[in-house]
Design a protein around this motif. Sequence first.
Motif, mmCIF file in Angstrom:
data_model
loop_
_atom_site.group_PDB
_atom_site.id
_atom_site.type_symbol
_atom_site.label_atom_id
_atom_site.label_comp_id
_atom_site.label_asym_id
_atom_site.label_seq_id
_atom_site.Cartn_x
_atom_site.Cartn_y
_atom_site.Cartn_z
ATOM 1 N N ASN A 60 46.971 61.771 59.464
ATOM 2 C CA ASN A 60 47.821 61.965 58.286
ATOM 3 C C ASN A 60 46.952 62.466 57.126
ATOM 4 O O ASN A 60 45.720 62.460 57.225
ATOM 5 C CB ASN A 60 48.549 60.668 57.924
ATOM 6 N N PRO A 94 53.414 66.877 56.375
ATOM 7 C CA PRO A 94 54.611 66.259 56.959
ATOM 8 C C PRO A 94 55.848 66.418 56.067
ATOM 9 O O PRO A 94 56.344 65.469 55.472
ATOM 10 C CB PRO A 94 54.210 64.796 57.140
ATOM 11 N N LYS A 95 56.329 67.647 55.949
ATOM 12 C CA LYS A 95 57.569 67.947 55.227
ATOM 13 C C LYS A 95 58.260 69.099 55.956
ATOM 14 O O LYS A 95 57.599 69.874 56.657
ATOM 15 C CB LYS A 95 57.285 68.293 53.764
ATOM 16 N N GLU A 148 61.097 68.277 62.262
ATOM 17 C CA GLU A 148 61.314 66.860 62.001
ATOM 18 C C GLU A 148 59.989 66.216 61.596
ATOM 19 O O GLU A 148 59.259 65.711 62.442
ATOM 20 C CB GLU A 148 61.887 66.183 63.241
ATOM 21 N N ARG A 157 59.095 63.446 60.396
ATOM 22 C CA ARG A 157 58.829 62.054 60.794
ATOM 23 C C ARG A 157 58.244 61.976 62.195
ATOM 24 O O ARG A 157 57.575 61.009 62.537
ATOM 25 C CB ARG A 157 60.106 61.227 60.721
ATOM 26 N N GLN A 167 56.012 64.015 63.308
ATOM 27 C CA GLN A 167 54.683 64.624 63.322
ATOM 28 C C GLN A 167 53.631 63.593 63.706
ATOM 29 O O GLN A 167 53.639 62.468 63.207
ATOM 30 C CB GLN A 167 54.362 65.227 61.953
ATOM 31 N N ARG A 168 52.738 63.969 64.606
ATOM 32 C CA ARG A 168 51.709 63.050 65.087
ATOM 33 C C ARG A 168 50.317 63.499 64.679
ATOM 34 O O ARG A 168 49.338 63.195 65.350
ATOM 35 C CB ARG A 168 51.819 62.928 66.600
#
Length: 96
Positions: free
Chosen positions: A43, A61-62, A69, A71, A73-74
């Motif tokens: 992150n 992450p947007k 999606e 959310r 994202q890894r």
Amino acid sequence: DKPPPIKHVRLTFDEWLEKVDAGEGLPVETPDSRFYFRVSAANPSDGLAGWLFQELPFFQPKPSLFLREPRGQRGIHCRFGMAGVIAEAHWDGSRK
């Protein structure tokens, strides 16, 4: 017993690049002559590699063209090969 064909080592990008240069022209069978470089950030606040999110802002992450999606994202996972390293040898045991 035969040693495993793959082992994990920690290298900086510059150290890996030196190994790429040193392996140039060597037969692929030469022990420890082929390396696969991987850097991952979980992150944006990842202490070791969060800088990847600054360098590659399209993976923030947007919602975007690249992330439908956020959310789900890894993280960001960058991989670099070298001559003699092929996709068939790719296995991220830590990611499976």
